[in-house]
Design a protein around this motif. Structure first.
Motif, short mmCIF file in Angstrom:
data_model
loop_
_atom_site.label_atom_id
_atom_site.label_comp_id
_atom_site.label_asym_id
_atom_site.label_seq_id
_atom_site.Cartn_x
_atom_site.Cartn_y
_atom_site.Cartn_z
N MET A 35 -10.01 -2.26 -8.03
CA MET A 35 -8.68 -1.70 -7.77
C MET A 35 -8.10 -1.10 -9.05
O MET A 35 -7.51 -0.01 -9.02
CB MET A 35 -7.74 -2.78 -7.21
CG MET A 35 -8.15 -3.27 -5.83
SD MET A 35 -6.93 -4.31 -4.97
CE MET A 35 -6.67 -5.66 -6.10
N ASN A 36 -8.27 -1.77 -10.17
CA ASN A 36 -7.79 -1.27 -11.45
C ASN A 36 -8.51 0.03 -11.81
O ASN A 36 -7.89 1.00 -12.26
CB ASN A 36 -7.99 -2.31 -12.54
CG ASN A 36 -7.38 -1.88 -13.85
OD1 ASN A 36 -6.21 -1.55 -13.91
ND2 ASN A 36 -8.18 -1.88 -14.89
N GLY A 37 -9.81 0.07 -11.58
CA GLY A 37 -10.58 1.28 -11.85
C GLY A 37 -10.14 2.46 -11.01
O GLY A 37 -10.07 3.59 -11.48
N TYR A 38 -9.82 2.19 -9.74
CA TYR A 38 -9.35 3.26 -8.86
C TYR A 38 -8.04 3.83 -9.41
O TYR A 38 -7.89 5.05 -9.54
CB TYR A 38 -9.15 2.74 -7.43
CG TYR A 38 -8.75 3.84 -6.49
CD1 TYR A 38 -9.70 4.65 -5.90
CD2 TYR A 38 -7.42 4.12 -6.23
CE1 TYR A 38 -9.34 5.70 -5.06
CE2 TYR A 38 -7.04 5.15 -5.41
CZ TYR A 38 -8.00 5.93 -4.83
OH TYR A 38 -7.64 6.98 -4.02
N TYR A 39 -7.09 2.96 -9.72
CA TYR A 39 -5.79 3.40 -10.25
C TYR A 39 -5.98 4.20 -11.53
O TYR A 39 -5.45 5.30 -11.67
CB TYR A 39 -4.90 2.18 -10.50
CG TYR A 39 -3.51 2.54 -10.99
CD1 TYR A 39 -2.47 2.72 -10.08
CD2 TYR A 39 -3.24 2.69 -12.34
CE1 TYR A 39 -1.20 3.06 -10.53
CE2 TYR A 39 -1.98 3.03 -12.79
CZ TYR A 39 -0.96 3.22 -11.88
OH TYR A 39 0.29 3.56 -12.31
N GLN A 40 -6.75 3.66 -12.47
CA GLN A 40 -6.97 4.34 -13.75
C GLN A 40 -7.69 5.67 -13.56
O GLN A 40 -7.42 6.63 -14.29
CB GLN A 40 -7.75 3.44 -14.71
CG GLN A 40 -6.97 2.21 -15.15
CD GLN A 40 -5.64 2.53 -15.80
OE1 GLN A 40 -5.49 3.51 -16.51
NE2 GLN A 40 -4.64 1.71 -15.55
N GLN A 98 -2.47 4.07 -0.50
CA GLN A 98 -3.17 4.63 0.65
C GLN A 98 -4.62 4.15 0.71
O GLN A 98 -5.10 3.73 1.76
CB GLN A 98 -3.11 6.15 0.61
CG GLN A 98 -3.74 6.78 1.84
CD GLN A 98 -3.56 8.28 1.86
OE1 GLN A 98 -3.24 8.89 0.85
NE2 GLN A 98 -3.76 8.88 3.01
N HIS A 99 -5.30 4.19 -0.41
CA HIS A 99 -6.71 3.79 -0.46
C HIS A 99 -6.89 2.32 -0.12
O HIS A 99 -7.75 1.96 0.68
CB HIS A 99 -7.27 4.10 -1.85
CG HIS A 99 -8.69 3.68 -2.03
ND1 HIS A 99 -9.74 4.38 -1.47
CD2 HIS A 99 -9.24 2.62 -2.67
CE1 HIS A 99 -10.88 3.77 -1.78
NE2 HIS A 99 -10.60 2.70 -2.51
N LEU A 100 -6.07 1.47 -0.71
CA LEU A 100 -6.23 0.03 -0.49
C LEU A 100 -5.80 -0.39 0.91
O LEU A 100 -6.41 -1.27 1.51
CB LEU A 100 -5.47 -0.76 -1.56
CG LEU A 100 -6.00 -0.58 -2.99
CD1 LEU A 100 -5.16 -1.37 -3.97
CD2 LEU A 100 -7.47 -0.96 -3.09
N ARG A 101 -4.77 0.26 1.45
CA ARG A 101 -4.39 -0.04 2.84
C ARG A 101 -5.50 0.37 3.78
O ARG A 101 -5.83 -0.35 4.73
CB ARG A 101 -3.08 0.65 3.20
CG ARG A 101 -1.90 -0.13 2.64
CD ARG A 101 -0.55 0.40 3.01
NE ARG A 101 -0.43 0.99 4.31
CZ ARG A 101 0.49 1.89 4.64
NH1 ARG A 101 1.35 2.29 3.76
NH2 ARG A 101 0.53 2.37 5.85
N HIS A 102 -6.11 1.53 3.53
CA HIS A 102 -7.22 2.00 4.36
C HIS A 102 -8.39 1.01 4.29
O HIS A 102 -9.11 0.82 5.27
CB HIS A 102 -7.66 3.39 3.92
CG HIS A 102 -8.77 3.95 4.74
ND1 HIS A 102 -8.58 4.42 6.02
CD2 HIS A 102 -10.10 4.09 4.49
CE1 HIS A 102 -9.74 4.83 6.51
NE2 HIS A 102 -10.67 4.64 5.60
N ALA A 103 -8.56 0.38 3.14
CA ALA A 103 -9.64 -0.59 2.95
C ALA A 103 -9.30 -1.97 3.53
O ALA A 103 -10.11 -2.89 3.45
CB ALA A 103 -9.97 -0.71 1.46
#
Length: 89
Positions: free
Chosen positions: A7-12, A37-42
């Motif tokens: 999750m940290n990598g996605y944000y960064q 959006q990405h994490l809710r979709h996941a």
């Protein structure tokens, strides 16, 4: 639950590829909306996303609260608005 390192990598990753013409506040808004959006979709729980962004990343809590409950369409609209600013400069 999704791995916090991922999750940290996605944000960064969003922060790093954001157009240079955006202000720091606009980059944060883009990263917050895209991560939500990405994490809710996941399938990550909203409370987990909120706590991750605010506690782990240090994102602006008012910004997170503003976007956390929006629909995917509303999040995409917010992202498109920011990108339009980037490319209008």
């Amino acid at each position: 639950m999704m791995n916090r390192t991922f999750m940290n990598g996605y944000y960064q990753g969003v922060v790093e590829v954001a157009p240079a013409s955006l202000s720091a506040a606009q980059v944060e808004e883009l990263a917050v909306t895209m991560t939500i959006q990405h994490l809710r979709h996941a399938g990550v729980a909203i409370t987990t996303i909120h706590d991750f962004l605010v506690d782990d990343i240090g994102a602006n809590s008012r910004l997170v609260t503003k976007f956390i409950n929006l629909t995917a369409d509303e999040l995409e609209t917010a992202q498109a608005r920011i990108m339009a600013i980037a490319f209008a400069k």
